[in-house]
Scaffold this motif. Structure first.
Motif, mmCIF file in Angstrom:
data_model
loop_
_atom_site.group_PDB
_atom_site.id
_atom_site.type_symbol
_atom_site.label_atom_id
_atom_site.label_comp_id
_atom_site.label_asym_id
_atom_site.label_seq_id
_atom_site.Cartn_x
_atom_site.Cartn_y
_atom_site.Cartn_z
ATOM 1 N N LEU A 98 47.920 33.197 41.357
ATOM 2 C CA LEU A 98 46.595 32.826 41.847
ATOM 3 C C LEU A 98 46.005 33.900 42.758
ATOM 4 N N ILE A 99 46.820 34.415 43.674
ATOM 5 C CA ILE A 99 46.313 35.392 44.639
ATOM 6 C C ILE A 99 45.923 36.694 43.944
ATOM 7 N N SER A 100 46.808 37.196 43.072
ATOM 8 C CA SER A 100 46.550 38.489 42.440
ATOM 9 C C SER A 100 45.373 38.434 41.471
ATOM 10 N N LEU A 101 45.272 37.356 40.690
ATOM 11 C CA LEU A 101 44.160 37.249 39.755
ATOM 12 C C LEU A 101 42.828 37.155 40.489
ATOM 13 N N ALA A 102 42.826 36.484 41.643
ATOM 14 C CA ALA A 102 41.604 36.417 42.441
ATOM 15 C C ALA A 102 41.267 37.773 43.049
ATOM 16 N N SER A 103 42.285 38.500 43.507
ATOM 17 C CA SER A 103 42.046 39.803 44.134
ATOM 18 C C SER A 103 41.632 40.862 43.122
ATOM 19 N N LEU A 104 42.166 40.772 41.909
ATOM 20 C CA LEU A 104 41.892 41.798 40.904
ATOM 21 C C LEU A 104 40.570 41.595 40.175
ATOM 22 N N GLN A 105 39.913 40.480 40.393
ATOM 23 C CA GLN A 105 38.664 40.237 39.678
ATOM 24 C C GLN A 105 37.624 41.316 39.943
ATOM 25 N N GLU A 106 37.486 41.725 41.174
ATOM 26 C CA GLU A 106 36.501 42.756 41.513
ATOM 27 C C GLU A 106 37.027 44.165 41.278
ATOM 28 N N LYS A 107 38.326 44.317 41.039
ATOM 29 C CA LYS A 107 38.909 45.639 40.791
ATOM 30 C C LYS A 107 38.882 46.014 39.310
#
Length: 416
Positions: free
Chosen positions: A354-363
């Protein structure tokens, strides 16, 4: 005197002439039917030519995640194992993941807790993999499947014993009867089609849909319906399309696929895409901070994000004989820590997803973005949440008690 005598014809001659007339009428009717059939075939050929002349839609960019099956062994009970798998499925659906890979990070010959690490065969070739990976993949597939198809593809199984505890995905392709959408998932039935022109498919409506291809019964297919026809019609018609067409055509998220990998190397080597994954990301607390990655700086066509288990990706690398690298960071294009300066000693895998997919959305920067799809307008949520469906099964006495029950909502204001 009889007519046969007056006309000078015998009964045999009259009978013979009537037979010839009947035969003539039958031949005329057959000719008319053949002409109509030729006209229909000509129309079908024109439609097929129009479909082939249309420029093919380019496939949208995809995101895949690889999850170790050993995380289920860390759960204390069968209910928690099931709920853990449900959390992963929910995360994959929320962030529109296209493929979930369950890989064995410890290996079949693992000596850690052999009681839980029992082995199962996954195909006819005799390939074996640990039960925790099979169970995780089975629950993920069960949740992805639309509700009206689950009874056909998932018979009673002990791995699904507590599936009723799981939160539904409520994905766009989990359509109700009231939802009007041109694409639907279905299963090919045994119902024979007239003149063997196609097959009947159960797509979750009141009546089966006749598709354009002859298929084996029990096959799951994606059907495209004519937008002008009524869903309550007795004669529904559609065409078989690729499971990726709904998203390529409309931008709607159409669920994920599940793949089992025997090792970490098989995650990369057995990719379903022709050129494999062009962007690979490993997640670890030993990786680089995600805050150092600028926005939209990771272009991809097929991205892969790999997560480690309780012992990290290091244990998956040690048990894989095909990989010679000593450091797991060498296997990926980017080795990232998605939660720098974490407060807990450990971050569970379902939390890391959950954390990584949310963080990588803008990357992340997809090369082919899907069309914008408004889920609320195109497929509105059904107002029938299940309560109305149970009203007709409720006893009359209970209905009457609910109807005459006093309204006590005003008396509860004193507790606010």
């Amino acid at each position: 005197m009889s007519n046969s005598v007056e006309s000078g014809k015998s009964w045999k001659q009259i009978h013979r002439e009537s037979k010839e007339l009947k035969k003539k009428y039958k031949d005329q009717n057959l000719e008319k039917k053949l002409e109509k059939r030729k006209q229909r075939e000509a129309v079908d050929q024109q439609k097929q030519q129009k479909q082939t002349t249309v420029a093919p839609v380019r496939s949208v960019s995809t995101v895949s995640i690889a999850v170790p099956g050993s995380i289920l062994d860390n759960a204390q009970s069968q209910e928690l194992r099931t709920y853990l798998a449900g959390q992963i499925a929910r995360a994959a659906c929320i962030f529109k993941v296209d493929e979930v890979i369950v890989f064995d990070d410890l290996g079949v010959n693992s000596s850690t807790n052999p009681k839980r690490s029992r082995v199962e065969e996954i195909n006819d070739d005799g390939e074996q993999i640990r039960h925790c990976c099979v169970q995780l993949a089975r629950i993920l597939q069960y949740l992805e499947c639309p509700q009206y198809l689950r009874k056909f593809f998932f018979p009673l199984h002990k791995d699904l014993k507590f599936s009723g505890l799981l939160n539904p995905l409520d994905a766009p392709h989990h359509l109700r009867q009231q939802n009007d959408f041109i694409y639907r998932e279905g299963i090919v039935t045994n119902k024979p089609a007239k003149e063997t022109k196609g097959s009947y498919v159960n797509i979750g409506l009141l009546n089966d849909c006749l598709v354009d291809k002859i298929l084996n019964a029990g096959l799951r297919v994606t059907v495209k319906l004519d937008a002008s026809q009524d869903l309550k019609s007795r004669k529904l018609k559609g065409v078989i399309v690729s499971p990726s067409e709904p998203r390529n055509d409309t931008g709607v998220y159409w669920g994920y696929t599940v793949r089992i990998a025997k090792s970490l190397s098989d995650v990369f080597l057995k990719s379903p895409y022709d050129n494999g994954y062009d962007l690979t990301i490993g997640t670890s607390d030993k990786g680089d901070s995600i805050h150092d990655v600028t926005a939209e700086s990771l272009p991809y066509n097929h991205a892969l994000i790999v997560y480690g288990g309780l012992q990290g990706l290091e244990s998956a690398l040690e048990t894989d004989d095909k990989l010679d690298a000593e450091d797991p960071s060498l296997l990926f294009d980017h080795y990232l820590n998605t939660v720098p300066c974490q407060g807990s000693r450990t971050i569970r895998t379902e939390e890391a997803i959950l954390i990584s997919l949310a963080s990588l959305q803008e990357k992340l920067q997809p090369q082919v973005k899907p069309k914008e799809f408004d889920l609320g307008e195109s497929i509105p949520q059904s107002e029938d949440t299940g309560v109305k469906q149970l009203e007709h099964k409720m006893p009359k006495e209970k209905k009457e008690r609910q109807r005459i029950a006093p309204d006590v909502s005003g008396d509860m204001d004193r507790f606010d």
